[in-house]
Structures are given as structure tokens and as C-alpha cells.
Design an enzyme around this catalytic site. Sequence first.
Site, PDB file in Angstrom:
ATOM      1  N   HIS A 265      49.025  35.628  36.843  1.00  0.00           N
ATOM      2  CA  HIS A 265      48.509  35.441  35.494  1.00  0.00           C
ATOM      3  C   HIS A 265      49.624  35.702  34.495  1.00  0.00           C
ATOM      4  CE1 HIS A 265      46.049  35.978  31.856  1.00  0.00           C
ATOM      5  NE2 HIS A 265      45.186  35.203  32.477  1.00  0.00           N
ATOM      6  N   GLU A 319      40.268  32.427  38.358  1.00  0.00           N
ATOM      7  CA  GLU A 319      39.951  31.106  38.891  1.00  0.00           C
ATOM      8  C   GLU A 319      39.653  31.142  40.394  1.00  0.00           C
ATOM      9  OE1 GLU A 319      42.615  31.529  36.854  1.00  0.00           O
ATOM     10  OE2 GLU A 319      41.893  30.458  35.073  1.00  0.00           O
TER      11      GLU A 319
END
Length: 380
Positions: A265, A319
Site C-alpha cells: 500500500h 483489495e
Amino acid sequence: MSPASEPITVPRGLKNVVVTDTTIGDVRGEEGFYHYRQYDATELARTSRFEDVWHLMIHGTLPDDAESAAFARRIGELRLLSPATVDLLRKVVTPEVEPLAALRLALASEGILERPLFDLTEGERTDAALRYAAIAPTVVAAAHRLSQGLDVIDADPTAGHVSDYLRMSTVSADDDAVSALQTYLITTIDHGFNASTFAGRVVASSGSDMTSSILGALGAFLGPLHGGAPGRALAALDEIGDPANTRDWVRGRIAAGEIIMGFGHAVYRTHDPRAELLKEVVTARYDSSLVRRATAVEAEIEAAINELKPGRRLYANVEFYAGVLMSEVGLPPSMFTPTFGVARIVGWTANVLEQAAERKIIRPVARYVGPEPRRGAFDR
């Protein structure tokens, strides 16, 4: 050039650059923590209704019982599509048209006569924000059904926002599915100044209308490095198959210089709290081969990365488990990114409202690095 007007060089992608103040929320990447207003976002996702968190984002407070009922009633009424928009969707949606492309068209149609935010009162701006965010699940569900050769299911203004979305998408809206999806949607309402949120604020800073601001955000969101990741992460699980194949798969990806979708991320340097919460939800609710494979693959990917890149902190992001959760509640991969968008539009509109109130245009500069320019006449 005076010192006050001297350009400031910042990192590419504006990484760690503070561009404004906000009261909407923040992401603390080193801590693995993020919040909406003054509330822990993951705790809100565990304990609150989607509509109540929506109220918090737009109005700044969690509603009491009366305010909650009134707000949910208002959102339910706004969720109904106009006959003109339904007719438009019936005319243009084919199996090749993705739901978010249909949302882009529907928003543009609904806002064709909209006035600029600069000319609206605070109340009028809020009305526009609620209206467009409320129709998003109706449009997405309608486009999904039409692309399957089915007709539109009208919104039920008396139903909850999440349960109505599942029902309109022709997914069984049982309590477990609604609860699981609601948790996911709340976790993804907002997440700092991500690309789509910033894009929406840039448009709003010019004084443009609400629709254009949302469409700016939506355009950034459609990129595979942003909103398109949940489906790709689940596709990676299918590609790996047996968790025993994971380490070889990771080695191949890293050797090819490819991104491992669902891991890493831009902000978090520890576990993504959203991924941790969704993992908790799916492992507690669904005893399925998909969930067992996902948890096994997650562990193998982390181990492989530690082996190949010692000291590199790369963990599952939201995700990775978002695709697993949406699959378990009955949504197909083609609906993963649109469902993400159904939640994030609430965050976009909250940010657009905050930016519009500033009445200050965002106008950075770029550093020219091309050939040295020449003044005056030149030969062609």
C-alpha cells in the site's frame, strides 16, 4: 522572483505532501490506523449502519435515533431513479458496458442542468451530494442487470441502502450477506487523499458543479492501480490455484518486475487495518474453500516476499480480502470495482463539500525539463 513566490519542489506523486487541512479523516500509515472524523473507521464498520456513517461524513456527527431514521428515509427516497435515467440506461447498456461506465453516463445526464457549486448555498450543495451518492447503487445494479439481458429492479425507498443494493443486483440479501457487505462498504467510504478523492477536490476547487467533481474522481478511480484492484487480486488467487504454488508464482512476478495485486500500500507500512477486518469477517462467517485458500496464499506470499526481499514490509491490502468477501456474498467479479465505488462516492462528496466551502482553486506548477526554449523568431 521573490522568496515567497519561489516554487517548491516536492516528491513525485506528491508523496507525503500536505496540500490542505481536512476534518473528514486521516490515515496513519505507520500505525496501521485510519479514522472518519474522530472515530476509528474499523470500529464504525463493526458497529454502525452504512447510513449512519454517511451522516457522519456529510454532517460531521453520528446521528441519534430520530436523525438516523430521518436520514435513512431521505436516502431511500433519493435512491429512486428518474424514468428518463432508466430509459437512458435501457438504451445504452449492453454486455460490453461496465456498470461504472453506466454510472458516469447517468451522473452526467442527471446533472446536465446543474449549477456550479460556487453559486449554491451550503444546503443546496449538500442536497446535490446526497442525491448523486444515493443513486449510485441503483445505477450500478441496473447496469449490471441490463448487461445480463435482465430488466431493472426499482429501488425500495423503505429498505436499507446495502440490502437494497444487493436486492437490486439480484443477490440474496440475507442478514449475513448484508452485514458482511455493509462492513466492507463502511471500511471503503474514505481513505485520505487518495488519487480519486484528490481529483474530485481539484475539480471542486474551480467552483465547478457536483456532477463534474464526482466524474473527475470517478475517472481516477477507474484506473487499475486504484479502484480496479479487487477483481485482479481475486484473479491472482485463481491463477495461483493450490497454495503450494504460491512461492514460485511470487518469484515469477518479482523477476518480471510485476505488481502483486492485493499486496502493499502507498501509505501503510504495517498491516492494512481494512484487510485485517475483512479477513476477520470472512473467516468467521464463511467456511469455504475460497476463504481457506485466500488465508493460505496470504501467508505464503508474505513468506515469499520476506525470503526474496528481506526487510521489505509488504502485507495484504484491502483489495485482497475485498474480492473474497464480495464473492462470498454473491457478487460477480464484474461488480467488485463498482461496489467499491458505491461506497467511495460518499467520501468523494464529503470531500467535494469541504473543498467547495474553501472557495480557493488548486493551482500547482510543473517543472519544465524539455529542450531549452528560445525567445523570438525560429526556423521551422
